[in-house]
Motif scaffolding. Structure first.
Motif, PDB file in Angstrom:
ATOM      1  N   GLY A 140       0.824  -1.207   0.000  1.00 34.51           N
ATOM      2  CA  GLY A 140       0.000   0.000   0.000  1.00 34.51           C
ATOM      3  C   GLY A 140       0.854   1.250   0.000  1.00 34.51           C
ATOM      4  O   GLY A 140       0.550   2.247  -0.665  1.00 34.51           O
ATOM      5  N   LEU A 141       1.965   1.198   0.758  1.00 34.81           N
ATOM      6  CA  LEU A 141       2.889   2.331   0.790  1.00 34.81           C
ATOM      7  C   LEU A 141       3.536   2.535  -0.578  1.00 34.81           C
ATOM      8  O   LEU A 141       3.648   3.666  -1.060  1.00 34.81           O
ATOM      9  CB  LEU A 141       3.954   2.101   1.854  1.00 34.81           C
ATOM     10  CG  LEU A 141       5.012   3.202   2.000  1.00 34.81           C
ATOM     11  CD1 LEU A 141       4.362   4.531   2.376  1.00 34.81           C
ATOM     12  CD2 LEU A 141       6.061   2.809   3.040  1.00 34.81           C
ATOM     13  N   LEU A 142       3.960   1.439  -1.217  1.00 32.55           N
ATOM     14  CA  LEU A 142       4.538   1.550  -2.566  1.00 32.55           C
ATOM     15  C   LEU A 142       3.520   2.138  -3.530  1.00 32.55           C
ATOM     16  O   LEU A 142       3.864   2.955  -4.402  1.00 32.55           O
ATOM     17  CB  LEU A 142       4.998   0.177  -3.058  1.00 32.55           C
ATOM     18  CG  LEU A 142       6.186  -0.469  -2.343  1.00 32.55           C
ATOM     19  CD1 LEU A 142       6.495  -1.822  -2.959  1.00 32.55           C
ATOM     20  CD2 LEU A 142       7.415   0.431  -2.412  1.00 32.55           C
ATOM     21  N   PHE A 143       2.271   1.728  -3.386  1.00 31.12           N
ATOM     22  CA  PHE A 143       1.185   2.230  -4.233  1.00 31.12           C
ATOM     23  C   PHE A 143       1.060   3.752  -4.102  1.00 31.12           C
ATOM     24  O   PHE A 143       1.024   4.476  -5.110  1.00 31.12           O
ATOM     25  CB  PHE A 143      -0.110   1.542  -3.810  1.00 31.12           C
ATOM     26  CG  PHE A 143      -1.320   1.930  -4.613  1.00 31.12           C
ATOM     27  CD1 PHE A 143      -1.407   1.666  -5.967  1.00 31.12           C
ATOM     28  CD2 PHE A 143      -2.397   2.557  -3.988  1.00 31.12           C
ATOM     29  CE1 PHE A 143      -2.542   2.016  -6.694  1.00 31.12           C
ATOM     30  CE2 PHE A 143      -3.533   2.907  -4.697  1.00 31.12           C
ATOM     31  CZ  PHE A 143      -3.609   2.638  -6.059  1.00 31.12           C
ATOM     32  N   VAL A 144       1.036   4.234  -2.891  1.00 34.74           N
ATOM     33  CA  VAL A 144       0.901   5.675  -2.656  1.00 34.74           C
ATOM     34  C   VAL A 144       2.146   6.424  -3.134  1.00 34.74           C
ATOM     35  O   VAL A 144       2.044   7.491  -3.755  1.00 34.74           O
ATOM     36  CB  VAL A 144       0.636   5.951  -1.162  1.00 34.74           C
ATOM     37  CG1 VAL A 144       0.682   7.448  -0.874  1.00 34.74           C
ATOM     38  CG2 VAL A 144      -0.714   5.370  -0.751  1.00 34.74           C
ATOM     39  N   VAL A 146       2.593   1.365   8.685  1.00 30.29           N
ATOM     40  CA  VAL A 146       2.108   2.655   8.182  1.00 30.29           C
ATOM     41  C   VAL A 146       0.911   3.105   9.006  1.00 30.29           C
ATOM     42  O   VAL A 146       0.830   4.270   9.443  1.00 30.29           O
ATOM     43  CB  VAL A 146       1.744   2.572   6.693  1.00 30.29           C
ATOM     44  CG1 VAL A 146       1.213   3.920   6.195  1.00 30.29           C
ATOM     45  CG2 VAL A 146       2.940   2.143   5.858  1.00 30.29           C
ATOM     46  N   GLY A 147      -0.014   2.182   9.249  1.00 31.44           N
ATOM     47  CA  GLY A 147      -1.185   2.518  10.061  1.00 31.44           C
ATOM     48  C   GLY A 147      -0.788   2.934  11.462  1.00 31.44           C
ATOM     49  O   GLY A 147      -1.355   3.878  12.031  1.00 31.44           O
ATOM     50  N   GLY A 204      -7.260   4.284   2.586  1.00 34.94           N
ATOM     51  CA  GLY A 204      -7.148   2.980   3.236  1.00 34.94           C
ATOM     52  C   GLY A 204      -6.293   3.049   4.482  1.00 34.94           C
ATOM     53  O   GLY A 204      -6.616   2.426   5.512  1.00 34.94           O
ATOM     54  N   PHE A 205      -5.220   3.798   4.418  1.00 35.80           N
ATOM     55  CA  PHE A 205      -4.358   3.937   5.598  1.00 35.80           C
ATOM     56  C   PHE A 205      -5.045   4.753   6.695  1.00 35.80           C
ATOM     57  O   PHE A 205      -4.864   4.485   7.893  1.00 35.80           O
ATOM     58  CB  PHE A 205      -3.036   4.598   5.213  1.00 35.80           C
ATOM     59  CG  PHE A 205      -2.074   3.657   4.527  1.00 35.80           C
ATOM     60  CD1 PHE A 205      -1.715   2.459   5.123  1.00 35.80           C
ATOM     61  CD2 PHE A 205      -1.534   3.976   3.298  1.00 35.80           C
ATOM     62  CE1 PHE A 205      -0.831   1.589   4.509  1.00 35.80           C
ATOM     63  CE2 PHE A 205      -0.644   3.114   2.670  1.00 35.80           C
ATOM     64  CZ  PHE A 205      -0.294   1.913   3.267  1.00 35.80           C
ATOM     65  N   VAL A 206      -5.835   5.756   6.317  1.00 27.76           N
ATOM     66  CA  VAL A 206      -6.560   6.552   7.310  1.00 27.76           C
ATOM     67  C   VAL A 206      -7.566   5.679   8.047  1.00 27.76           C
ATOM     68  O   VAL A 206      -7.682   5.732   9.288  1.00 27.76           O
ATOM     69  CB  VAL A 206      -7.250   7.752   6.640  1.00 27.76           C
ATOM     70  CG1 VAL A 206      -8.171   8.458   7.644  1.00 27.76           C
ATOM     71  CG2 VAL A 206      -6.227   8.732   6.084  1.00 27.76           C
TER      72      VAL A 206
END
Length: 715
Positions: free
Chosen positions: A136-140, A203-204, A181-183
């Motif tokens: 997800g981090l790579l995506f952002v 990340v979360g 999604g992270f929020v």
């Protein structure tokens, strides 16, 4: 059970039964809208004209190959590492998040009702959460890189005639989904004390720490969680439903385009039926399903435009705009922008000409500007076959007689005289008269190892006759048994075909294969890469039987020629490279000490993937070879292809002048470059002209590889 063994979380935290039911109902609606859109798109392609290529043969192998190409992002990395990294992060991040969501859905809706328990717990849950956070981090990050590139320079290649709000909406929606999604995750960690030690969700956890620092309490997180969760879910459903109706559809159509691509597209144009009207571009009905899909596969990345030499020198051609103009027109003439059709048929009926000097979808001058160099297709990461559509439109212009007057003259010369110079065919072998010490046999009368197809320019152009004589001396020096066709050799048809004169090409192909059949030889060797390409790749494709009863066709043949490739067709550099390797030219590798650079001809390099043979021959002379910044598959066209040899264009600088400037200014050796080496007669002609018009006569000399070699041999 330890806390780690029990680790999990509630998926629908604070979402009641009514909310959960609404969630599933909205999910079903989004999937139905998505499914209809995808069906409508592919149904429209299916109603397109049948493609002459069997693009779905060996489908499993095609899908595996396309999957490998897409997942590796190899084409995105080509010449642009930043774009490659960016797209890799976005693609793999998106796919992992999609798979993760699917796994969770399977656990909730299938596994739990059947097994009575969840597998989304303990070690599996912890690994799942870590992977989701990482990708997800790579995506952002990838989307952030995309936005930096898109908005840092608003005049870059990503901006053009067809840039629209949908491009912004696409990247921002994905970014909002990734961050959202992270929020949601961070709010859940703050509001659920049981997740306080869920460090795998790094990340979360970091965002949750930030929220706590800002004063958010568990009660506050619980109070706002539902609103944020629903906002994220609704955006996700809207995106899913939107995919088939706008730019996001390229995620599907681009993959399908790679699956259906023709590996030799451009090098071999689609074979044509006897009724050539079916190959023109009079209306939308004339385009094949693959050509329709090309428009939807285009991501507007601008790589083709960046690579196009015509656009670079100021000609009115933007390959991306041509593809997208056709797509926009298809969508504008229908009440169903997805299908591009109404009641199952094309809706324009030819009311607006596809290509014309004025008032057409595509301006005729754009097609006349194309050099048929394949740079656009080589650069395209989703295998759009620009040249196939371009040639279709060129055929339409030829059919209407709407081509440059100079080209009309070339067609007449080829039809009446057999060559583009309008010279008598009886003079075709006169270039050999000055070879006092070399005998050039007639391949029609004697059996030879190599049937040498000389070509128009080495036969009739004074400058290129020197190249032909140099090559004849090389063959003789190596003891090669060769022969030529003299007045039975005509123009090969490669370029007249790409200009759109299909009938003339067929006449030439038929004449030559009948002539070949009357000769005894092992292989065909060509001086010109253009001849090499069409004889090797296109003559075997002609369905002569379809034209057997046509009184306009001056050949009497029904069976295909060389369909199984039993006759090897070679460029002369490939033949001579073997001769040098065998020591038959007696070179020691230190005969010459020139500092040189080499220009890759489009028809030898991009068309046929031959880059090494000419370079090996240059090195064999002892010359010091320096590469230009644009070389091999990135080579910059001389401007002679696609009829450019015979036409004049309103351009800021000639392609040949720009290429020579690159040789003497941008190459590592710079001003030390003494010789600009070529391996194509058309390139020789264009660069000799550019050397004069660009004022490079005192800077560099144009030489063919054959001339360099014979100098080394005679040294």
């Amino acid at each position: 059970m330890t806390p780690l063994q029990a680790a999990t979380r509630e998926t629908f935290w604070t979402i009641g039964p009514v909310g959960k039911a609404a969630f599933y109902w909205l999910a079903a609606v989004a999937i139905l809208v998505f499914s209809y859109g995808v069906y409508a798109r592919f149904a429209a392609y299916a109603r397109g004209t049948a493609d002459p290529r069997d693009r779905l043969s060996d489908l499993p192998s095609r899908i595996v190959s396309a999957t490998r190409t897409v997942l590796s992002n190899e084409k995105q990395f080509d010449g642009d590492a930043y774009a490659g990294v960016m797209h890799t992060f976005v693609l793999w991040g998106f796919l992992v998040l999609l798979v993760a969501t699917t796994i969770l859905g399977f656990d909730i809706d299938v596994y739990r009702p059947i097994a009575g328990e969840s597998f989304w717990v303990g070690d599996f849950y912890l690994v799942y959460q870590f992977v989701v956070d990482a990708f997800g981090l790579l995506f952002v990050v990838g989307l952030g890189m995309a936005m930096v590139r898109r908005y840092r320079e608003r005049d870059g290649r990503l901006w053009g005639k067809h840039t629209s709000l949908e491009d912004d909406a696409f990247v921002w929606t994905l970014f909002a989904l990734g961050v959202g999604g992270f929020v949601v995750q961070a709010l859940g960690i703050v509001g659920q004390p049981a997740r306080a030690d869920e460090t795998v969700s790094f990340v979360g956890m970091a965002m949750a720490a930030g929220f706590r620092w800002a004063g958010l309490t568990p009660a506050g997180a619980e109070a706002i969680y539902g609103v944020v969760w629903w906002s994220h879910s609704l955006l996700a459903f809207a995106f899913i439903a939107w995919i088939p109706y706008a730019k996001p559809f390229h995620m599907i159509s681009s993959f399908a385009n790679v699956v259906a691509h023709d590996e030799k597209a451009g090098a071999r144009l689609p074979n044509v039926p006897a009724d050539l009207d079916h190959t023109n571009a009079e209306s939308l009905e004339d385009f094949t399903w693959k050509e329709l899909m090309d428009g939807d596969a285009c991501t507007k990345c601008g790589r083709c435009t960046d690579a196009c030499p015509a656009e670079a020198v100021g000609r009115p051609l933007d390959p991306r705009n041509v593809i997208l103009d056709l797509k926009a027109y298809r969508e504008s003439v229908t009440d169903d922008p997805v299908a591009g059709r109404r009641d199952g048929v094309a809706t324009d009926g030819g009311a607006v000409p596809i290509v014309a000097d004025e008032g057409g979808v595509i301006d005729a001058e754009s097609m006349e500007s194309c050099m048929s160099c394949l740079a656009c297709m080589d650069a395209c990461p989703v295998d759009i076959e620009h040249l196939t559509s371009f040639t279709k439109m060129n055929r339409q212009l030829v059919d209407e007689g709407a081509v440059d007057a100079n080209l009309q003259g070339v067609f007449q010369d080829v039809m009446q005289k057999g060559n583009t110079f309008g010279e008598p065919q009886s003079a075709r072998g006169d270039w050999a008269d000055e070879l006092d010490d070399v005998d050039v046999p007639d391949a029609r009368e004697t059996e030879v190892e190599y049937l040498w197809y000389v070509g128009d320019y080495p036969s009739f152009d004074d400058r290129n006759e020197e190249v032909a004589r140099a090559l004849a001396r090389l063959f003789d020096e190596a003891g090669v048994e060769f022969g030529i066709l003299f007045d039975d050799e005509k123009n090969d048809g490669n370029d007249v075909r790409r200009i759109g004169e299909e009938f003339l090409y067929l006449e030439l192909a038929g004449h030559h294969v009948e002539t070949f059949a009357d000769c005894k030889f092992d292989s065909i060797v060509c001086t010109d890469p253009h001849s090499y390409n069409t004889i090797r790749n296109e003559y075997p494709e002609v369905d002569f039987a379809e034209f057997a009863d046509d009184p306009m066709m001056p050949f009497d043949r029904e069976e295909p020629w060389n369909a199984d490739g039993e006759i090897e067709v070679l460029h002369w550099t490939q033949v001579v490279e073997e001769l040098v390797a065998e020591g038959r030219l007696g070179l020691s590798g230190d005969e010459l000490d020139y500092t040189v650079t080499y220009h890759d001809p489009c028809h030898l390099g991009r068309y046929n993937d031959e880059y090494e043979a000419p370079r090996e021959l240059i090195r064999a002379t002892g010359a010091d070879l320096h590469e230009m910044p644009r070389s091999r598959s990135d080579s910059f066209c001389c401007g002679g292809g696609g009829g450019g040899l015979w036409t004049e264009h309103d351009e800021e600088i000639k392609p040949s002048e720009e290429r020579l400037r690159e040789a003497v200014e941008d190459t590592d050796a710079g001003g030390e470059i003494e010789k600009f080496v070529v391996a194509c007669p058309m390139c020789t002609t264009m660069f000799e002209d550019g050397r004069k018009t660009g004022d490079f006569e005192d800077d560099v000399e144009i030489v063919d590889v054959a001339e360099l070699l014979i100098e080394a041999v005679e040294a």
